[in-house]
Design a protein around this motif. Structure first.
Motif, PDB file in Angstrom:
ATOM      1  N   UNK A  49       0.812  -1.213   0.000  1.00 30.29           N
ATOM      2  CA  UNK A  49       0.000   0.000   0.000  1.00 30.29           C
ATOM      3  C   UNK A  49       0.851   1.271   0.000  1.00 30.29           C
ATOM      4  N   UNK A  50       2.108   1.153  -0.454  1.00 28.22           N
ATOM      5  CA  UNK A  50       2.992   2.327  -0.448  1.00 28.22           C
ATOM      6  C   UNK A  50       2.440   3.443  -1.321  1.00 28.22           C
ATOM      7  N   UNK A  51       1.754   3.088  -2.398  1.00 36.60           N
ATOM      8  CA  UNK A  51       1.171   4.073  -3.300  1.00 36.60           C
ATOM      9  C   UNK A  51      -0.345   4.042  -3.131  1.00 36.60           C
ATOM     10  N   UNK A  52      -0.957   5.131  -2.687  1.00 36.63           N
ATOM     11  CA  UNK A  52      -2.412   5.141  -2.483  1.00 36.63           C
ATOM     12  C   UNK A  52      -3.163   4.779  -3.763  1.00 36.63           C
ATOM     13  N   UNK A  53      -4.369   4.218  -3.593  1.00 38.50           N
ATOM     14  CA  UNK A  53      -5.118   3.681  -4.730  1.00 38.50           C
ATOM     15  C   UNK A  53      -5.428   4.734  -5.770  1.00 38.50           C
ATOM     16  N   UNK A  54      -5.765   5.972  -5.336  1.00 38.82           N
ATOM     17  CA  UNK A  54      -6.142   6.981  -6.325  1.00 38.82           C
ATOM     18  C   UNK A  54      -4.965   7.363  -7.218  1.00 38.82           C
ATOM     19  N   UNK A  55      -3.733   7.171  -6.735  1.00 33.77           N
ATOM     20  CA  UNK A  55      -2.538   7.374  -7.568  1.00 33.77           C
ATOM     21  C   UNK A  55      -2.171   6.097  -8.312  1.00 33.77           C
ATOM     22  N   UNK A  56      -2.303   4.965  -7.626  1.00 35.78           N
ATOM     23  CA  UNK A  56      -1.840   3.699  -8.199  1.00 35.78           C
ATOM     24  C   UNK A  56      -2.572   3.349  -9.478  1.00 35.78           C
ATOM     25  N   UNK A  57      -3.848   3.701  -9.570  1.00 30.26           N
ATOM     26  CA  UNK A  57      -4.640   3.351 -10.747  1.00 30.26           C
ATOM     27  C   UNK A  57      -4.517   4.365 -11.876  1.00 30.26           C
ATOM     28  N   UNK A  58      -3.814   5.453 -11.651  1.00 27.91           N
ATOM     29  CA  UNK A  58      -3.644   6.482 -12.680  1.00 27.91           C
ATOM     30  C   UNK A  58      -2.860   5.912 -13.861  1.00 27.91           C
ATOM     31  N   UNK A  59      -3.384   6.086 -15.073  1.00 28.21           N
ATOM     32  CA  UNK A  59      -2.691   5.598 -16.270  1.00 28.21           C
ATOM     33  C   UNK A  59      -1.619   6.593 -16.702  1.00 28.21           C
ATOM     34  N   UNK A  60      -0.445   6.065 -17.040  1.00 25.69           N
ATOM     35  CA  UNK A  60       0.661   6.892 -17.547  1.00 25.69           C
ATOM     36  C   UNK A  60       1.211   6.243 -18.805  1.00 25.69           C
ATOM     37  N   UNK A  61       1.858   7.055 -19.633  1.00 28.66           N
ATOM     38  CA  UNK A  61       2.479   6.551 -20.865  1.00 28.66           C
ATOM     39  C   UNK A  61       3.896   6.057 -20.630  1.00 28.66           C
ATOM     40  N   UNK A  62       4.386   6.263 -19.425  1.00 27.02           N
ATOM     41  CA  UNK A  62       5.727   5.821 -19.073  1.00 27.02           C
ATOM     42  C   UNK A  62       6.183   6.534 -17.821  1.00 27.02           C
ATOM     43  N   UNK A  63       7.248   6.077 -17.240  1.00 27.79           N
ATOM     44  CA  UNK A  63       7.847   6.746 -16.082  1.00 27.79           C
ATOM     45  C   UNK A  63       9.363   6.734 -16.228  1.00 27.79           C
ATOM     46  N   UNK A  64       9.986   7.728 -15.630  1.00 24.89           N
ATOM     47  CA  UNK A  64      11.435   7.752 -15.480  1.00 24.89           C
ATOM     48  C   UNK A  64      11.753   8.120 -14.047  1.00 24.89           C
ATOM     49  N   UNK A  65      12.731   7.457 -13.484  1.00 24.80           N
ATOM     50  CA  UNK A  65      13.206   7.770 -12.146  1.00 24.80           C
ATOM     51  C   UNK A  65      14.685   8.098 -12.226  1.00 24.80           C
ATOM     52  N   UNK A  66      15.045   9.260 -11.690  1.00 26.34           N
ATOM     53  CA  UNK A  66      16.447   9.701 -11.709  1.00 26.34           C
ATOM     54  C   UNK A  66      16.931   9.913 -10.287  1.00 26.34           C
ATOM     55  N   UNK A  67      18.147   9.485 -10.022  1.00 29.05           N
ATOM     56  CA  UNK A  67      18.825   9.782  -8.766  1.00 29.05           C
ATOM     57  C   UNK A  67      20.006  10.686  -9.066  1.00 29.05           C
ATOM     58  N   UNK A  68      20.165  11.722  -8.256  1.00 29.99           N
ATOM     59  CA  UNK A  68      21.285  12.648  -8.443  1.00 29.99           C
ATOM     60  C   UNK A  68      21.994  12.871  -7.114  1.00 29.99           C
TER      61      UNK A  68
END
Length: 678
Positions: A49-68
């Motif tokens: 449950x780290x990501x709440x349901x209203x965010x978890x079900x959101x459709x996206x075309x892709x994701x990128x995660x960057x660490x700096x």
């Protein structure tokens, strides 16, 4: 058909055209990504449950995660997807890949999390660019609006919307850089068979560390007793190798695993210097026992080559350093040394295959970086990465350099590219040289010239046309790019002669030594010249036009404008002391591997800059427009040298061509130019 079957066969959902997220949702997404990261680096399962349901079900075309870490990229993974997916799936996958699978960097260590920032990009509204050619510039909006995906054949590149903003790029520059990201020539975004996609994105940014999470300094892999036992194991195996007995491949009962580095020190009473054997691999990590076996076998071969007696075996000692848990700390020019405890960590600096490693509890991290950079012979501090590694060792201090050392080489440098760049048979080479040199000779006293160095059938006629114009003095200094990874970065050939099919060309070892002493960073090194063609292909022409000529060859690797100026200052000082000024010959091809028309356009920019006689403008024009002129640094060095000698007042083009003039293939060419300077 059941409802589930109908759902599976339904048309896929369209890509979202917009993402309407509240500030609270953005913060929840960032917190979830930090939680996923914490779990990934500890190899744990994240909370469902780290990501709440209203965010978890959101459709996206892709994701990128960057660490700096500060302004320096630590790792980055993700992608544009063919079809939209729920954020819960895309985010967890991108975080895990960023933490563990970015092949450019070692996996992220838990010890780094307090010093990293985490950025999440949620991608949407992908649109195929229908415009063609130059009109594509107008289809791309920078300033954080568009990201880019480019595809051509098997090559693919993606740049996020924030990249153009961060670097201040306009649309054209953004297009050029996404080509470079894909490994394509920067001009290929214009081509009809290059597919271009824009997309948009929403980002959230903040600390990578989960709020309230404790620091994780990591555990000790080997105790002092265990690493000492491993050193004894290596010594026993080394003696077995030396005596011809059977060594033990594995150390039963000892802790084992994968590590990032091993240093084996072998000392004997009569040897002035210990023998150091090193293996470093940040990715992938290497098996401890298997790699130790290989290093010990290598040590036996090296000791045997030095000569070993029974008395030596009695005084033989072995030390060991085991390195693991690599973390990144920016660059030599901009380090972030937080988290380095010199009592337990070593500092590692790397640059283009060279490395310097320092473990010394008596030194500060800053002092260790400085020493490690010197051991790696760093030439570009702004881009040379700094790492630290946990160390378990028997040694009070460990210092390692993997940078090459100068090699004296033979008196006669063998022909390295005969049969490839020019005929192997003496008669065939002689006939080809005569054919290309046919025509009027004017023997004019120009102090410098530029000639190409491709295979003679491609560029030899231009080189010959330039050399026919020159009054060739008794000494020629040919300065060309270093095309191989062998040897020193800046190397003057130490040989007495250059062998060619059917003959040889003399060198000037005394002048070579003088240059090495006067020019910072230049070394007498045969290894760098062993397979280098940039000087060799000019020798047949020089030998025919001036049989008594002496040719000093210099190969130039990486460097910047200031390094070129330092080189030129030393070269000019040497030349001022000589009554007989050598001819300075720049060996360089022009742009590589664009289509013929684009190659000619780029080459014209470089040649026009050369004609304006400003070496800094030449450097910035070529670098700024991604012109792959391989002899850029030699050209800048020679022009800077002539300026210091008061001899850079004019330039004249002699010829220009591309490889298409020979092959007929205009899709991917190399440019060749000849010029005179005086």
């Amino acid at each position: 058909m059941t409802a589930a079957q109908v759902a599976r066969h339904a048309a896929p959902a369209p890509h979202p055209q917009q993402l309407d997220l509240t500030e609270a949702q953005r913060q929840q997404i960032h917190a979830a990504a930090a939680h996923f990261l914490q779990a990934a680096v500890h190899f744990q399962q994240p909370a469902p449950d780290a990501l709440p349901a209203d965010c978890a079900d959101c459709l996206v075309s892709g994701t990128f995660v960057s660490l700096k870490r500060g302004k320096h990229l630590r790792s980055c993974c993700g992608g544009m997807l063919d079809r939209p997916v729920p954020l819960r799936d895309a985010l967890a996958d991108a975080v895990n890949r960023t933490a563990l699978e970015d092949v450019r960097f070692p996996p992220v260590s838990p010890a780094e999390l307090p010093y990293l920032d985490l950025e999440v990009w949620l991608l949407f509204n992908p649109q195929s660019v229908q415009a063609r050619g130059e009109d594509r510039v107008q289809a791309v909006v920078t300033g954080g609006k568009h990201g880019l995906v480019i595809r051509r054949g098997d090559s693919r590149g993606l740049l996020l919307p924030g990249v153009a903003t961060e670097h201040g790029w306009d649309s054209r520059t953004f297009l050029e850089h996404v080509c470079s990201k894909a490994g394509l020539h920067p001009s290929l975004w214009k081509e009809d068979d290059t597919a271009l996609l824009t997309f948009e994105g929403a980002s959230v940014f903040g600390p990578a560390r989960v709020e309230g999470a404790p620091d994780d300094p990591g555990g000790v892999f080997l105790s002092a007793a265990e690493v000492a036992a491993y050193a004894d194991f290596c010594r026993a195996n080394l003696i077995s190798f030396l005596l011809g007995a059977a060594p033990r491949y594995s150390f039963a009962g000892a802790p084992d695993g994968h590590v990032s580095g091993l240093v084996v020190r072998v000392s004997m009473a009569r040897a002035a210097e210990p023998l150091l054997l090193t293996h470093l691999s940040m990715r992938p990590a290497m098996p401890l026992q298997g790699t130790l076996y290989q290093l010990t076998q290598g040590a036996a071969q090296a000791v045997t080559a030095r000569g070993v007696t029974e008395a030596d075996l009695e005084t033989l000692s072995v030390g060991l350093a085991v390195l693991y848990d690599p973390t990144m700390h920016g660059t030599v020019g901009d380090p972030d040394l937080r988290g380095i405890d010199m009592r337990r960590r070593a500092v590692l600096v790397m640059e283009r295959g060279r490395a310097g490693l320092v473990f010394d509890p008596a030194r500060s991290p800053e002092e260790a970086v400085e020493e490690a950079a010197g051991q790696a012979r760093v030439s570009e501090p702004a881009v040379a990465p700094v790492l630290s590694l946990e160390v378990n060792t028997t040694e009070p201090r460990v210092v390692v350099s993997t940078a090459p050392r100068p090699v004296a080489g033979p008196a006669v440098r063998p022909a390295g590219v005969a049969g490839a760049f020019y005929p192997r048979e003496a008669a065939a080479l002689s006939a080809l040289v005569d054919e290309m040199l046919a025509g009027e000779r004017s023997a004019e006293p120009w102090p410098a010239a530029m000639v190409p160095h491709a295979g003679l059938r491609f560029s030899g006629h231009i080189a010959a046309a330039v050399l026919r114009r020159l009054a060739i003095p008794k000494t020629v200094i040919v300065i060309g790019p270093k095309h191989t990874s062998h040897g020193m970065e800046w190397a003057v050939a130490p040989h007495q002669q250059w062998a060619l099919p059917g003959g040889a060309v003399a060198s000037d070892p005394e002048l070579a030594r003088e240059l090495a002493q006067a020019i910072p960073g230049l070394a007498l090194d045969a290894a760098a010249h062993q397979q280098e063609h940039a000087i060799e292909v000019e020798l047949p022409f020089l030998a025919r036009l001036a049989p008594q000529v002496r040719v000093v060859g210099i190969a130039i690797g990486e460097g910047d404008l200031m390094a070129c100026r330092r080189f030129a200052e030393g070269l000019a000082e040497v030349l001022r002391r000589r009554e007989d000024r050598p001819l300075l010959l720049i060996s360089s091809d022009m742009n590589h591997f664009a289509a013929d028309a684009e190659n000619r356009r780029l080459d014209e920019m470089a040649l026009a800059a050369l004609e304006r006689l400003d070496p800094e403008e030449v450097y910035r024009t070529v670098r700024g427009n991604h012109i792959s002129m391989c002899g850029l640094l030699p050209a800048v060095i020679v022009m800077e040298t002539l300026q210091r000698l008061g001899g850079l007042g004019k330039a004249e083009r002699v010829g220009y061509a591309t490889s298409a003039d020979v092959t007929g293939d205009r899709s991917r060419v190399v440019g060749y130019a000849g010029m005179l300077f005086g």
